[in-house]
Design a protein around this motif. Structure first.
Motif, PDB file in Angstrom:
ATOM      1  N   ASP A 143       0.819  -1.217   0.000  1.00 35.01           N
ATOM      2  CA  ASP A 143       0.000   0.000   0.000  1.00 35.01           C
ATOM      3  C   ASP A 143       0.854   1.269   0.000  1.00 35.01           C
ATOM      4  N   ASP A 144       2.073   1.189   0.555  1.00 39.95           N
ATOM      5  CA  ASP A 144       2.966   2.349   0.549  1.00 39.95           C
ATOM      6  C   ASP A 144       3.484   2.656  -0.856  1.00 39.95           C
ATOM      7  N   LEU A 145       3.643   1.611  -1.660  1.00 43.97           N
ATOM      8  CA  LEU A 145       4.194   1.802  -2.999  1.00 43.97           C
ATOM      9  C   LEU A 145       3.138   1.868  -4.090  1.00 43.97           C
ATOM     10  N   LYS A 146       1.925   1.403  -3.812  1.00 41.83           N
ATOM     11  CA  LYS A 146       0.904   1.356  -4.863  1.00 41.83           C
ATOM     12  C   LYS A 146       0.710   2.697  -5.572  1.00 41.83           C
ATOM     13  N   PRO A 147       0.593   3.844  -4.862  1.00 40.62           N
ATOM     14  CA  PRO A 147       0.429   5.112  -5.596  1.00 40.62           C
ATOM     15  C   PRO A 147       1.579   5.406  -6.543  1.00 40.62           C
ATOM     16  N   TYR A 148       2.775   4.953  -6.198  1.00 41.40           N
ATOM     17  CA  TYR A 148       3.932   5.204  -7.052  1.00 41.40           C
ATOM     18  C   TYR A 148       4.000   4.224  -8.214  1.00 41.40           C
ATOM     19  N   GLN A 532      16.809   6.554   3.147  1.00 36.74           N
ATOM     20  CA  GLN A 532      17.713   7.558   3.708  1.00 36.74           C
ATOM     21  C   GLN A 532      18.673   6.872   4.668  1.00 36.74           C
ATOM     22  N   SER A 533      19.950   7.198   4.575  1.00 37.94           N
ATOM     23  CA  SER A 533      20.938   6.582   5.448  1.00 37.94           C
ATOM     24  C   SER A 533      20.614   6.847   6.914  1.00 37.94           C
ATOM     25  N   HIS A 534      20.688   5.794   7.743  1.00 37.71           N
ATOM     26  CA  HIS A 534      20.523   5.966   9.185  1.00 37.71           C
ATOM     27  C   HIS A 534      21.604   6.882   9.755  1.00 37.71           C
ATOM     28  N   ASP A 535      22.801   6.820   9.171  1.00 40.61           N
ATOM     29  CA  ASP A 535      23.965   7.503   9.734  1.00 40.61           C
ATOM     30  C   ASP A 535      24.250   8.864   9.116  1.00 40.61           C
ATOM     31  N   CYS A 536      23.676   9.115   7.947  1.00 40.75           N
ATOM     32  CA  CYS A 536      23.984  10.347   7.204  1.00 40.75           C
ATOM     33  C   CYS A 536      22.686  10.842   6.568  1.00 40.75           C
ATOM     34  N   LYS A 537      22.071  11.841   7.172  1.00 42.82           N
ATOM     35  CA  LYS A 537      20.705  12.199   6.812  1.00 42.82           C
ATOM     36  C   LYS A 537      20.548  12.770   5.414  1.00 42.82           C
ATOM     37  N   ASN A 538      21.642  13.238   4.792  1.00 45.23           N
ATOM     38  CA  ASN A 538      21.508  13.769   3.436  1.00 45.23           C
ATOM     39  C   ASN A 538      22.115  12.842   2.375  1.00 45.23           C
ATOM     40  N   LEU A 539      22.137  11.536   2.683  1.00 43.47           N
ATOM     41  CA  LEU A 539      22.548  10.497   1.742  1.00 43.47           C
ATOM     42  C   LEU A 539      21.378   9.546   1.506  1.00 43.47           C
ATOM     43  N   PHE A 540      21.063   9.284   0.233  1.00 45.09           N
ATOM     44  CA  PHE A 540      19.960   8.406  -0.138  1.00 45.09           C
ATOM     45  C   PHE A 540      20.441   7.412  -1.197  1.00 45.09           C
ATOM     46  N   VAL A 541      19.765   6.249  -1.267  1.00 44.76           N
ATOM     47  CA  VAL A 541      20.083   5.233  -2.267  1.00 44.76           C
ATOM     48  C   VAL A 541      18.798   4.866  -3.002  1.00 44.76           C
ATOM     49  N   VAL A 542      18.841   4.864  -4.352  1.00 51.20           N
ATOM     50  CA  VAL A 542      17.612   4.671  -5.130  1.00 51.20           C
ATOM     51  C   VAL A 542      17.728   3.557  -6.166  1.00 51.20           C
ATOM     52  N   ASP A 543      18.692   2.663  -6.043  1.00 51.56           N
ATOM     53  CA  ASP A 543      18.785   1.533  -6.967  1.00 51.56           C
ATOM     54  C   ASP A 543      18.221   0.283  -6.293  1.00 51.56           C
ATOM     55  N   GLY A 544      18.729  -0.904  -6.618  1.00 51.68           N
ATOM     56  CA  GLY A 544      18.236  -2.128  -5.997  1.00 51.68           C
ATOM     57  C   GLY A 544      18.792  -2.385  -4.615  1.00 51.68           C
ATOM     58  N   GLY A 545      19.742  -1.574  -4.165  1.00 51.09           N
ATOM     59  CA  GLY A 545      20.359  -1.785  -2.859  1.00 51.09           C
ATOM     60  C   GLY A 545      19.392  -1.790  -1.692  1.00 51.09           C
ATOM     61  N   PRO A 546      18.359  -0.903  -1.662  1.00 52.41           N
ATOM     62  CA  PRO A 546      17.460  -0.859  -0.499  1.00 52.41           C
ATOM     63  C   PRO A 546      16.557  -2.077  -0.338  1.00 52.41           C
ATOM     64  N   PHE A 547      16.477  -2.958  -1.323  1.00 49.46           N
ATOM     65  CA  PHE A 547      15.556  -4.098  -1.256  1.00 49.46           C
ATOM     66  C   PHE A 547      15.890  -4.981  -0.051  1.00 49.46           C
ATOM     67  N   THR A 558       9.865  -1.832  -9.331  1.00 45.75           N
ATOM     68  CA  THR A 558       9.926  -1.476  -7.916  1.00 45.75           C
ATOM     69  C   THR A 558      11.035  -0.466  -7.660  1.00 45.75           C
ATOM     70  N   ILE A 559      12.154  -0.566  -8.362  1.00 45.09           N
ATOM     71  CA  ILE A 559      13.201   0.456  -8.254  1.00 45.09           C
ATOM     72  C   ILE A 559      12.640   1.815  -8.646  1.00 45.09           C
ATOM     73  N   LEU A 560      11.895   1.867  -9.753  1.00 38.39           N
ATOM     74  CA  LEU A 560      11.314   3.130 -10.221  1.00 38.39           C
ATOM     75  C   LEU A 560      10.337   3.704  -9.210  1.00 38.39           C
ATOM     76  N   ALA A 561       9.463   2.850  -8.674  1.00 35.29           N
ATOM     77  CA  ALA A 561       8.468   3.325  -7.713  1.00 35.29           C
ATOM     78  C   ALA A 561       9.136   3.805  -6.425  1.00 35.29           C
ATOM     79  N   LEU A 562      10.119   3.049  -5.932  1.00 33.22           N
ATOM     80  CA  LEU A 562      10.841   3.452  -4.724  1.00 33.22           C
ATOM     81  C   LEU A 562      11.599   4.762  -4.947  1.00 33.22           C
ATOM     82  N   ALA A 563      12.231   4.901  -6.114  1.00 31.96           N
ATOM     83  CA  ALA A 563      12.988   6.118  -6.404  1.00 31.96           C
ATOM     84  C   ALA A 563      12.072   7.336  -6.446  1.00 31.96           C
TER      85      ALA A 563
END
Length: 579
Positions: A143-148, A532-547, A558-563
């Motif tokens: 449900d969090d990703l459905k709109p995206y 968003q990185s737990h340790d660095c608030k202005n660092l984000f990852v938008v590829d397959g790494g967050p899965f 899903t990469i596109l929707a998450l990004a």
């Protein structure tokens, strides 16, 4: 190796590393929000509509070496620029590891030559640990990703049909192409076996959705990247439009060494080596977004050491690089006697399957925990160069059906007659399944090896388990049931446990994910639920790494929707001055 470091005079609101699905989407959303964006890409510029890049609609015999070898991993005319091994850019493996890493060095990355299979993850795919007790649940749900997902469908376009399958969610679909003859035979066999076969869901335009992109003209060459922009590639559908509409600067042939930080441990920009002059440069920004691919982003973070981040940026948990996993893959094919001497006509279609089989069984009744889908291939598309070299194999299998070998001979006019008789008679099946994420499968920095830019490289540690082996065995049982149900004569021998039931090496399906996974607990994850990185608030990852886990589906949608979701969060936080 030392490089001269030059500070860039331009400061950005956001630097995005990588221009594939995640990086491309971030460039579009952030620039359209009014932010000044830099996209840093390790490869060169690429536009399939430009003459210097165009390979679509060229005959196989136009290949520079007549098919006798290739400078590209999937053929000279494939859009992939990069490969499994890149000169001067090595990676290493621990003893016993078979992991193979595919890297694209071009604008749009691996979205230029993929299969365009565009599947949403289902509700169960975010909560697999709650179902089977293996791995961990995602901190977000469907449900969090459905709109995206909905937004991605409408922005990019995907064909398919509404099927009402709970864990294979429907979307906003364009009309699908009709099944080809071999796909109709597959459907007939599958119906007898109670295995579903439904229209594929591919991001290829069968109807116009805007004035900037053309519609598929069914040349069956999507792997070459579409000069009409009818299929989805990040460069043509996201990055270039963002550059036209927003404030986006593109840095090509730029190998990022690390994310730079200040004394508070916050990201201040990136350092990269230009391939053009081999000098090191720095760019500054308020936010850094990594979309270089799961493994490359992990490599950058692990190489970004400082006093505040002694083990690598965002790696206080020690989880960067951990839980690396790829889709499983196994294949089988057969020759179908009923297709011998078939009528000849244009059967190209889209550059991919027109039908597929979603996962259809209950794993509680099986000896493996996660499922797979089946991709089908065959038909009378443009033959590759050297097709006739397989005639002896085809003759031997057709002989069993007709009682005598082909009378036409093995060369000259006789060979040509056999090629015409047998072309379009083979059908293949590929299983693509979900593996179990494991702490023991990971990538790390090899302290003894650097690439030609002086950047430490990755070392891979990866092994399949009985979960994946049992799944592959089930794949082959299913392939045989479907192929023989078509009257097919199986090619090759059925693989056994001694060769891992034909499983491709990890990495070979090019769906690697999980190296910077998200979670609510900073002790066992790298990112929060907003990537968003737990340790660095202005660092984000938008590829397959967050899965947190893969699914029995391809990861790109899903990469596109998450990004998109992450980019919306970045916009909100920057406007509030929180980052």
């Amino acid at each position: 190796m030392s490089f001269e470091i030059k500070e860039g005079s331009q400061e950005y609101d956001a630097i995005i590393v990588g221009s594939g699905a995640g990086g491309g989407m971030a460039s579009k959303i952030l620039s359209e929000a009014g932010f000044r964006v830099a996209v840093v890409e390790a490869g060169g510029d690429f536009d399939p509509a430009k003459e210097e890049h165009r390979t679509q609609l060229r005959f196989p015999w136009e290949s520079p070496r007549r098919g006798a070898g290739t400078i590209r991993p999937f053929g000279d005319f494939d859009a992939a620029i990069g490969g499994w091994l890149i000169d001067g850019e090595p990676y290493t493996k621990s003893a016993g590891t078979r992991f193979d890493w595919f890297r694209s060095r071009m604008l749009g990355g691996r979205t230029n030559h993929w299969g365009r299979i565009s599947l949403r993850f289902g509700p169960n795919d975010f909560k697999r640990s709650s179902i089977d007790g293996l791995g961990h649940d995602w901190p977000i749900g469907y449900d969090d990703l459905k709109p995206y997902y909905d937004r991605v469908d409408k922005l990019i376009g995907v064909f398919g049909t509404k099927e009402g399958i709970y864990n294979e969610p429907d979307g906003f679909f364009l009309p699908p192409p009709k099944p080809r003859l071999h796909e109709l035979l597959i459907k007939k066999s599958a119906d007898k076996a109670n295995i579903p076969v439904i229209p594929s869901r591919l991001s290829i335009l069968t109807r116009p959705i805007n004035n900037e992109r053309g519609v598929c003209f069914f040349c069956n060459q999507c792997n070459r990247a579409c000069q009409a922009y009818a299929d989805f590639s990040s460069g043509t559908c996201l990055v270039k439009p963002a550059m036209q509409k927003g404030k986006v600067d593109l840095y090509t042939n730029s190998m990022v060494r690390k994310v730079t930080t200040n004394d508070r441990g916050e990201a201040t920009g990136v350092s990269y080596v230009s391939k053009e002059d081999m000098r090191e440069y720095k760019l500054k920004s308020r936010v850094v977004v990594l979309g270089a691919s799961a493994c490359e982003s992990a490599r950058i973070m692990l190489n970004s050491k400082s006093k505040t981040h002694p083990d690598g940026l965002g790696n206080h948990s020690g989880m960067v690089g951990r839980y690396l996993h790829d889709s499983t893959g196994a294949d089988r094919m057969a020759v179908i006697p009923d297709l011998v001497d078939r009528d000849r006509y244009n059967e190209d279609g889209t550059g991919g399957m027109h039908v597929y089989t979603p996962w259809w069984l209950d794993n509680k009744k099986l000896d493996f925990a996660r499922g797979y889908h089946i991709e089908f291939w065959g038909g009378m598309g443009m033959p590759s160069y050297g097709f006739g070299t397989g005639m002896d194999t085809l003759r031997s299998h057709i002989k069993d059906e007709f009682g005598t070998p082909s009378p036409n001979g093995g060369y000259g006019a006789g060979l040509k007659k056999d090629i015409k008789r047998f072309f379009g008679t083979t059908v293949g099946m590929s299983g693509r399944g979900e593996s179990i994420p494991r702490y023991e499968n990971y990538c790390e920095i090899d302290p003894l090896t650097v690439d030609k830019y002086g950047i430490p490289v990755l070392k891979f540690n990866y092994n399949w388990t009985d979960q994946e082996l049992n799944q592959a065995k089930h794949m082959h049982d299913t392939f045989e049931e479907l192929l023989t149900g078509m009257g097919g004569k199986l090619l090759g021998t059925k693989p056994g446990k001694e060769n891992e039931y034909g499983l491709h090496a990890p990495g070979r399906i090019i769906h690697e994910v999980g190296t910077t996974r998200m979670g609510n607990d900073p002790s066992n994850s790298v990112l929060n639920s907003n990537c968003q990185s737990h340790d660095c608030k202005n660092l984000f990852v938008v590829d397959g790494g967050p899965f947190v886990s893969q699914a029995d589906k391809n990861p790109t949608w899903t990469i596109l929707a998450l990004a998109w979701r992450t980019s919306d969060y970045i916009v909100d936080q920057m406007k509030k001055q929180n980052i």
